[in-house]
Scaffold this motif. Structure first.
Motif, PDB file in Angstrom:
ATOM      1  N   ALA A 219     -16.060  23.669 -47.477  1.00  0.00           N
ATOM      2  CA  ALA A 219     -16.050  23.226 -46.017  1.00  0.00           C
ATOM      3  C   ALA A 219     -14.421  23.495 -45.822  1.00  0.00           C
ATOM      4  O   ALA A 219     -13.918  23.762 -44.655  1.00  0.00           O
ATOM      5  N   ALA A 220     -13.572  23.021 -46.790  1.00  0.00           N
ATOM      6  CA  ALA A 220     -12.130  23.232 -46.410  1.00  0.00           C
ATOM      7  C   ALA A 220     -11.781  24.602 -46.259  1.00  0.00           C
ATOM      8  O   ALA A 220     -11.013  25.154 -45.285  1.00  0.00           O
ATOM      9  N   LEU A 221     -12.502  25.758 -47.082  1.00  0.00           N
ATOM     10  CA  LEU A 221     -12.189  27.224 -46.824  1.00  0.00           C
ATOM     11  C   LEU A 221     -12.684  27.607 -45.579  1.00  0.00           C
ATOM     12  O   LEU A 221     -12.104  28.211 -44.710  1.00  0.00           O
ATOM     13  N   ILE A 222     -14.100  27.049 -44.814  1.00  0.00           N
ATOM     14  CA  ILE A 222     -14.669  27.351 -43.699  1.00  0.00           C
ATOM     15  C   ILE A 222     -13.946  26.787 -42.612  1.00  0.00           C
ATOM     16  O   ILE A 222     -13.461  27.438 -41.676  1.00  0.00           O
ATOM     17  N   ALA A 223     -13.210  25.896 -42.793  1.00  0.00           N
ATOM     18  CA  ALA A 223     -12.352  24.954 -41.919  1.00  0.00           C
ATOM     19  C   ALA A 223     -10.849  26.037 -41.899  1.00  0.00           C
ATOM     20  O   ALA A 223     -10.590  26.240 -40.487  1.00  0.00           O
ATOM     21  N   ALA A 224     -10.439  26.345 -42.677  1.00  0.00           N
ATOM     22  CA  ALA A 224      -9.034  27.233 -42.879  1.00  0.00           C
ATOM     23  C   ALA A 224      -9.408  28.503 -41.927  1.00  0.00           C
ATOM     24  O   ALA A 224      -8.568  28.898 -41.515  1.00  0.00           O
ATOM     25  N   ARG A 225     -10.301  29.098 -42.256  1.00  0.00           N
ATOM     26  CA  ARG A 225     -10.570  30.193 -41.927  1.00  0.00           C
ATOM     27  C   ARG A 225     -11.120  30.397 -40.421  1.00  0.00           C
ATOM     28  O   ARG A 225     -10.807  31.308 -39.784  1.00  0.00           O
ATOM     29  N   SER A 226     -11.638  29.302 -40.081  1.00  0.00           N
ATOM     30  CA  SER A 226     -12.270  29.167 -38.606  1.00  0.00           C
ATOM     31  C   SER A 226     -11.172  28.627 -37.959  1.00  0.00           C
ATOM     32  O   SER A 226     -11.218  28.696 -36.624  1.00  0.00           O
ATOM     33  N   GLY A 227     -10.415  27.733 -38.347  1.00  0.00           N
ATOM     34  CA  GLY A 227      -9.416  26.867 -37.583  1.00  0.00           C
ATOM     35  C   GLY A 227     -10.091  25.696 -36.871  1.00  0.00           C
ATOM     36  O   GLY A 227      -9.291  24.848 -36.277  1.00  0.00           O
ATOM     37  N   CYS A 228     -11.392  25.425 -37.172  1.00  0.00           N
ATOM     38  CA  CYS A 228     -12.106  24.380 -36.540  1.00  0.00           C
ATOM     39  C   CYS A 228     -11.659  23.057 -37.328  1.00  0.00           C
ATOM     40  O   CYS A 228     -11.565  23.016 -38.613  1.00  0.00           O
ATOM     41  N   ARG A 229     -11.483  21.891 -36.665  1.00  0.00           N
ATOM     42  CA  ARG A 229     -11.482  20.601 -37.000  1.00  0.00           C
ATOM     43  C   ARG A 229     -12.341  20.125 -37.732  1.00  0.00           C
ATOM     44  O   ARG A 229     -13.711  20.462 -37.784  1.00  0.00           O
ATOM     45  N   ILE A 230     -12.319  19.264 -38.814  1.00  0.00           N
ATOM     46  CA  ILE A 230     -13.248  18.503 -39.589  1.00  0.00           C
ATOM     47  C   ILE A 230     -13.447  16.948 -39.048  1.00  0.00           C
ATOM     48  O   ILE A 230     -12.688  16.324 -39.009  1.00  0.00           O
ATOM     49  N   ILE A 231     -14.741  16.647 -38.716  1.00  0.00           N
ATOM     50  CA  ILE A 231     -14.999  15.156 -38.657  1.00  0.00           C
ATOM     51  C   ILE A 231     -15.854  14.717 -39.853  1.00  0.00           C
ATOM     52  O   ILE A 231     -16.902  15.242 -40.137  1.00  0.00           O
ATOM     53  N   PRO A 232     -14.957  13.874 -40.617  1.00  0.00           N
ATOM     54  CA  PRO A 232     -15.703  13.164 -41.710  1.00  0.00           C
ATOM     55  C   PRO A 232     -16.783  12.269 -41.350  1.00  0.00           C
ATOM     56  O   PRO A 232     -16.577  11.690 -39.976  1.00  0.00           O
TER      57      PRO A 232
ATOM     58  N   CYS B 192     -36.053   0.439 -41.336  1.00  0.00           N
ATOM     59  CA  CYS B 192     -34.346   0.105 -42.147  1.00  0.00           C
ATOM     60  C   CYS B 192     -33.155   0.438 -41.050  1.00  0.00           C
ATOM     61  O   CYS B 192     -33.178   1.317 -40.236  1.00  0.00           O
ATOM     62  N   ARG B 193     -32.174  -0.449 -41.367  1.00  0.00           N
ATOM     63  CA  ARG B 193     -30.963   0.136 -40.719  1.00  0.00           C
ATOM     64  C   ARG B 193     -30.139   1.279 -41.204  1.00  0.00           C
ATOM     65  O   ARG B 193     -29.816   1.107 -42.438  1.00  0.00           O
ATOM     66  N   ILE B 194     -29.991   1.988 -40.232  1.00  0.00           N
ATOM     67  CA  ILE B 194     -29.022   3.227 -40.660  1.00  0.00           C
ATOM     68  C   ILE B 194     -27.739   3.073 -39.699  1.00  0.00           C
ATOM     69  O   ILE B 194     -27.953   3.171 -38.451  1.00  0.00           O
ATOM     70  N   THR B 195     -26.675   3.087 -40.332  1.00  0.00           N
ATOM     71  CA  THR B 195     -25.366   3.443 -39.690  1.00  0.00           C
ATOM     72  C   THR B 195     -24.751   4.933 -40.075  1.00  0.00           C
ATOM     73  O   THR B 195     -24.733   5.076 -41.004  1.00  0.00           O
ATOM     74  N   VAL B 196     -24.518   5.698 -38.794  1.00  0.00           N
ATOM     75  CA  VAL B 196     -23.934   6.799 -38.827  1.00  0.00           C
ATOM     76  C   VAL B 196     -22.588   6.659 -38.298  1.00  0.00           C
ATOM     77  O   VAL B 196     -22.403   6.410 -37.189  1.00  0.00           O
ATOM     78  N   LYS B 197     -21.469   6.864 -39.026  1.00  0.00           N
ATOM     79  CA  LYS B 197     -20.088   6.779 -38.706  1.00  0.00           C
ATOM     80  C   LYS B 197     -19.316   8.075 -38.724  1.00  0.00           C
ATOM     81  O   LYS B 197     -19.114   8.759 -39.582  1.00  0.00           O
ATOM     82  N   TYR B 198     -18.762   8.207 -37.594  1.00  0.00           N
ATOM     83  CA  TYR B 198     -17.814   9.375 -37.324  1.00  0.00           C
ATOM     84  C   TYR B 198     -16.417   9.204 -37.470  1.00  0.00           C
ATOM     85  O   TYR B 198     -16.116   8.283 -36.731  1.00  0.00           O
ATOM     86  N   GLY B 199     -15.753   9.858 -38.368  1.00  0.00           N
ATOM     87  CA  GLY B 199     -14.452   9.613 -38.653  1.00  0.00           C
ATOM     88  C   GLY B 199     -13.439  10.311 -37.544  1.00  0.00           C
ATOM     89  O   GLY B 199     -13.902  11.286 -36.631  1.00  0.00           O
ATOM     90  N   LYS B 200     -12.005   9.977 -37.618  1.00  0.00           N
ATOM     91  CA  LYS B 200     -11.111  10.952 -36.828  1.00  0.00           C
ATOM     92  C   LYS B 200     -11.027  12.345 -37.313  1.00  0.00           C
ATOM     93  O   LYS B 200     -11.285  12.554 -38.589  1.00  0.00           O
TER      94      LYS B 200
END
Length: 214
Positions: free
Chosen positions: A127-140, A153-161
């Motif tokens: 993912a780091a290589l793809i991000a570096a080559r494309s210039g696209c930002r990463i959302i953890p 059941c309870r599912i929580t999906v959390k998007y980071g900065k």
């Protein structure tokens, strides 16, 4: 049209089957293709991550899923493309970069396989290589639920900065630097771990300043 119909159907089905909550959606940039790097708990993770965000997505899927022609046609229409795990095929990287540049966001699971204990394990630098080559930002992303998926059941999906690859590897578009790519990988893996397990679970070696030789 098929893509959006299927996406809405999946979103509806998930909300009926599970107690589903999304956090951090304000961290997702508008009208920008990004790379979502998520922990991996179940086969439902790709649509779980994608259903909470806007725009079209592309997914890396194991090549075995493309053996059935009808199913292969369906998942290709939804943005999936095959990857041969463990073979180091650079054409997959090229395809991923092309999808991002066409405006589709990408969902990647850096661990490479599902976690059986719910914890976040060591990630890979793809993912780091793809991000570096494309210039696209990463959302953890952190996908959090109990021991296993079950009805309601309870599912929580959390998007980071967003993480900008140019902050770690500004010259990696043409000449990838393995040490800098590892630092970028450490940054998004640390944030995934924090989202899933909490701040106390983030060890020093998983931060952006950690060991660049792992």
């Amino acid at each position: 049209m098929l893509y959006y119909i299927c996406k809405y159907a999946v979103w509806t089905a998930f909300h009926l089957c599970y107690s589903l909550r999304y956090e951090g959606k304000e961290n997702i940039p508008d009208k920008e293709a990004v790379i979502y790097t998520s922990n991996h708990r179940s086969n439902a993770d790709p649509p779980l991550v994608g259903a909470g965000a806007k725009g079209k997505f592309a997914f890396m899927a194991k090549e075995e899923l493309f053996r059935n022609p009808l199913f292969a046609a369906l998942i290709r229409a939804l943005g999936a493309f095959p990857v041969s795990r463990g073979k180091g095929d650079m054409t997959v990287i090229d395809t991923a970069v092309e999808r991002l540049k066409s405006g589709r966001s990408l969902v990647i699971f850096p661990e490479g396989t599902r976690s059986k204990d719910g914890k976040v394990h060591r990630g890979k630098t793809g993912a780091a290589l793809i991000a570096a080559r494309s210039g696209c930002r990463i959302i953890p992303v952190g996908v959090v639920f109990g021991e296993k998926l079950k009805f309601r059941c309870r599912i929580t999906v959390k998007y980071g900065k967003p993480i900008d690859p140019s902050d770690y590897c500004p010259t990696c578009v043409d000449e990838p630097d393995p040490r800098k790519l590892v630092r970028l990988k450490n940054a998004y893996m640390a944030e995934i771990t924090r989202l899933v397990e909490g701040d106390e679970a983030v060890k020093p070696e998983k931060t952006a300043e950690g060991n660049a030789d792992e």
